[in-house]
Design an enzyme around this catalytic site. Structure first.
Site, PDB file in Angstrom:
ATOM      1  N   ASP A  56     -15.321   5.548  55.155  1.00  0.00           N
ATOM      2  CA  ASP A  56     -14.572   5.713  56.394  1.00  0.00           C
ATOM      3  C   ASP A  56     -13.167   5.199  56.083  1.00  0.00           C
ATOM      4  O   ASP A  56     -12.930   4.574  55.044  1.00  0.00           O
ATOM      5  CB  ASP A  56     -15.213   4.937  57.550  1.00  0.00           C
ATOM      6  CG  ASP A  56     -14.688   5.432  58.911  1.00  0.00           C
ATOM      7  OD1 ASP A  56     -13.669   6.158  58.929  1.00  0.00           O
ATOM      8  OD2 ASP A  56     -15.292   5.086  59.945  1.00  0.00           O
TER       9      ASP A  56
HETATM   10  C1  BGC Z   1     -13.111   6.799  62.123  1.00  0.00           C
HETATM   11  C2  BGC Z   1     -13.680   8.074  61.535  1.00  0.00           C
HETATM   12  C3  BGC Z   1     -12.558   9.050  61.309  1.00  0.00           C
HETATM   13  C4  BGC Z   1     -11.526   8.428  60.395  1.00  0.00           C
HETATM   14  C5  BGC Z   1     -10.351   9.324  60.081  1.00  0.00           C
HETATM   15  C6  BGC Z   1     -11.974   6.262  61.301  1.00  0.00           C
HETATM   16  O1  BGC Z   1     -11.359   5.192  61.929  1.00  0.00           O
HETATM   17  O2  BGC Z   1     -14.128   5.845  62.249  1.00  0.00           O
HETATM   18  O3  BGC Z   1     -14.657   8.615  62.382  1.00  0.00           O
HETATM   19  O4  BGC Z   1     -13.068  10.249  60.795  1.00  0.00           O
HETATM   20  O5  BGC Z   1     -11.022   7.259  61.025  1.00  0.00           O
HETATM   21  O6  BGC Z   1      -9.564   9.536  61.199  1.00  0.00           O
END
Ligand code: BGC
Length: 751
Positions: free
Chosen positions: A267
């Site tokens: 993530d």
């Molecule tokens: C979120 C993800 C997301 C990623 C990119 C993260 O903070 O938890 O779900 O895809 O950011 O934006």
């Protein structure tokens, strides 16, 4: 392969309509992926320097990784998010102004799950893949398949269900539809990212049994049945180790047992340790806390950049670990649009908007109807539409899943469009969002943690604006019927998405009490007009005991996407017969849920999943606890009867056959739900677990025979001490119904 269900629907009676989307398929087309030989991957890896290899395994901008121009390997391009393609960010962190990025905004994940329509799962992914391809994206960051453990989780709207099987089936359709467009899926967040409070550090304490029975199955299904090409790790820890580089989760289970050959992507900023990331399965590191200086990103300082290089050059970790990551990244790239031309894709075409409408129509759930609905526009002269959410737009809210929607039809617009000149529509806002800057003070930590510290201030956001309320009540008094549109919100005007929101990233709700004084508004309206339908939006339920008893009709609309207003109006006025079913139990208060009454939520540093496998209806039904609306429940304007259940075991399969008949006067759709229960287990097991379902659409008077085949895995449990799946001999009940609390027929099978 677990949970292989074969479905055969035999048509009897006059006519059976099963959702079929051949027109859209023709329009969108399928491109499939390009598999590449392992020999080709070897030869490419052999050409690379260590620096080049490392370039492939970490971010090169906010939403790209890799790229080796010397070898003609392009960057890999990612985009959020689960229900539409997000804004263009260029190489930075802020949405670009004036970008050509308007996109289709589909109903959110929990709406998709509420359709219980497997075809729609595929179509949903297909539309997203088609639009992502048109925007030049290789991998879409979805679907979100974390289990809804507590109704307070701020991201439940992006997720699907409290049930692993329903989540897995709908998620598998999504993954297949998306990847058939040549765009990679990235099911997220693996795993147990069940809260936003302290999401970067919280350590979820979960038994092996609960992991295998509740938190793993949907991921296993999207990997094994869906063939997902990548998986996103989560921020949190599970049992002491960060999930993004977790030896058991990634190496033993995902890449070992499930034979996942795609890439594990972090993530954004979930890598916390170079050595662990090298050894325990992280294949690409995206966005990191090193990037908190958003304007001067130092990609070379990522954990999987220079620090990894030092570790390999010093001999601490063998370079073969990097080679393995590069192999997975290249495999992902060949499968997606990155290395091969998969065609142009299409964006904002009618077929995509039509799908947004279909999902909304099938995903909205009618929960109460004392005969008020459908409203008759021949009889009604004036309808009062009341509530801030009747005019509010949601697409660009909620966090990383925000979508730059081409348009968004609000409920007020949908109602006006539908009734035209037949009915006079009068509108009052009724209540207004209330914000107190002090709720969001401070830069550090998660917004959710901050709001918890300011509980008293949050309570203030529950008081009604007396003037707005009285204006609405006066309007309600003079109308023939009232449609109140309220519930939760995403974000708010003038503030960035991460702040001041209820259904949002980095924030959990404090409780389920209706915000901004809506309870008072609904009660006052009910006291002057007993023809009031309540429509609620949001990613969860709300407390209902103070307003539901006097409310004749209630529709749960979630966040229904760009055509949501149209679908709400069609259901209220009977143009569409509702067929959505709840993918989560609606209990009155968050304290009734096992994550709160037995386990912990949100914990403090660690969070104890002491409720174990008893999540959602597995708890409420086994303990026989009161709920307001059970899992799987949803009303229709017609009625159905279930009959002729036959359960037969044939070697290692069980065939469940039953007939469903539309006994009412209009066409409608019903979901046949199959639950399984061991009658005398040697370890505790829930009284029912969903193992199969099928949605059938029937003309009045028509019947369908639904055959659902369960394989032996549907009867297994994960042994808490032996740590393996076990098929225990004995007698099992097979229960067939249309909610977890309305089992119409049951029979037995012996293993
Ligand atoms: C979120 C993800 C997301 C990623 C990119 C993260 O903070 O938890 O779900 O895809 O950011 O934006």
């Amino acid at each position: 392969m677990k949970y292989i269900i074969f479905i055969l629907v035999i048509i009897t009676g006059s006519m059976l309509l099963i959702s079929c989307n051949s027109n859209r398929e023709k329009e969108i087309g399928s491109t499939g992926s390009a598999e590449v030989s392992e020999a080709k991957l070897d030869s490419l890896i052999n050409l690379m320097t260590l620096d080049e290899k490392l370039d492939l395994i970490h971010a090169s901008s906010s939403f790209t990784s890799g790229g080796i121009s010397r070898l003609d390997i392009p960057e890999l391009v990612f985009s959020d998010g689960p229900h539409g393609v997000r804004h263009e960010h260029g190489r930075g962190w802020y949405a670009l102004e004036d970008a050509d990025d308007r996109s289709t905004y589909l109903p959110v994940g929990i709406s998709l799950a509420s359709t219980w329509n497997k075809d729609i799962g595929y179509d949903y992914g297909e539309v997203l893949g088609n639009e992502a391809k048109e925007r030049g994206k290789d991998v879409l960051l979805g679907p979100g398949i974390n289990i809804i453990r507590s109704p307070l989780n701020g991201r439940n709207f992006e997720y699907l269900s409290e049930d692993p099987y329903l989540t897995g089936v709908m998620g598998t359709g999504y993954v297949r539809g998306l990847q058939d467009q040549g765009v990679g899926s990235m099911p997220k967040h693996y795993t147990a990212n069940n809260q936003e409070t302290d999401r970067h550090n919280i350590d979820a304490q979960i038994s092996r049994r609960a992991l295998h029975e509740i938190y793993f199955p949907a991921f296993e299904m999207v990997v094994r049945d869906g063939g997902a090409w990548s998986i996103m790790g989560a921020y949190n820890k599970v049992n002491g180790q960060y999930t993004t580089h977790h030896e058991y989760l990634n190496n033993v289970i995902l890449k070992g047992e499930w034979e996942f050959d795609g890439a594990v992507v972090s993530d954004w900023a979930s890598v916390k340790d170079t050595r662990e990331a090298l050894l325990y399965g992280t294949d690409i590191e995206m966005g990191t806390e090193l990037l908190r200086d958003f304007d001067n990103p130092e990609y070379d300082e990522f954990y999987l950049a220079n620090p990894a290089k030092e570790m390999i050059e010093s001999g601490e970790v063998d370079e073969s670990y990097v080679d393995e990551k590069v192999r997975r990244v290249l495999r992902l790239m060949y499968r997606t649009t990155a290395m091969t031309d998969h065609g142009q894709g299409q964006r904002n075409v009618d077929a995509h908007q039509q799908l947004a409408l279909e999902v909304a129509r099938e995903g909205i759930v009618l929960l109460k109807n004392d005969g008020l609905l459908p409203l008759d526009r021949e009889e009604i002269q004036t309808v009062a539409v009341i509530g801030h959410n009747a005019t509010r737009k949601f697409a660009e809210r909620g966090g990383s899943s925000q979508v730059p929607a081409l348009y968004e039809i609000t409920p007020l617009e949908g109602i006006q469009n539908l009734v035209g000149d037949d009915v006079e529509v009068i509108y009052a806002e009724g209540y207004e969002p209330y914000y107190d800057e002090s709720l969001f003070r401070g830069d550090g930590g998660d917004a959710a943690s901050q709001s918890r510290e300011n509980e008293r201030d949050v309570e203030l956001a529950r008081t009604a604006n007396e003037d707005l309320m009285q204006e609405a009540v006066a309007l309600a008094e003079e109308a023939d019927a009232v449609i109140f549109v309220g519930g939760w919100i995403h974000g708010h005007e003038g503030m960035p998405w991460g702040q001041g929101t209820y259904d949002a990233e980095a924030r959990d709700k404090l409780n389920l009490k209706l915000i901004f004084g809506q309870e008072d508004v609904i009660r006052q309206i009910n006291s002057v007009n007993d023809h009031t339908a309540v429509v609620l939006m949001g990613g969860s339920n709300v407390e209902m005991e103070n307003w539901l008893p006097d409310t004749p009709a209630y529709l749960q609309a979630w966040y229904p996407g760009m055509e949501g207003g149209t679908a709400i109006a069609e259901i209220l006025f009977g143009e569409v017969n509702p067929s959505g079913k709840l993918p989560m139990t609606f209990a009155n208060s968050h304290e009734d849920y096992p994550s709160h009454s037995i386990g912990e939520f949100p914990g403090d540093g660690t969070v104890d999943y002491a409720e174990d496998i008893y999540v959602g209806y597995r708890y409420f039904d086994t303990q026989d606890r009161d709920v307001i609306y059970p899992f799987g429940f949803g009303l229709s304007y017609t009625t159905f009867e279930f009959s002729d259940l036959q359960v037969e075991r044939d070697d290692d399969k069980v065939l469940v056959q039953s007939t469903v008949t539309n006994t009412g006067e209009r066409e409608g759709a019903e979901v046949v739900q199959v639950y399984v229960h061991h009658k005398d287990p040697s370890v505790e097991r829930p009284v029912r677990e969903l193992k199969g379902f099928e949605k059938v659409t029937l003309e009045p008077g028509a019947s369908a025979t639904v055959n659902i085949e369960l394989d032996e895995s549907a009867f297994m449990y994960y042994h808490p001490e032996d740590l393996k799946w076990v098929l225990e001999s004995g007698s099992y009940e097979v229960q067939v119904g249309n909610s977890s609390r309305d089992i119409k027929l049951q029979d037995e099978v012996v293993w």
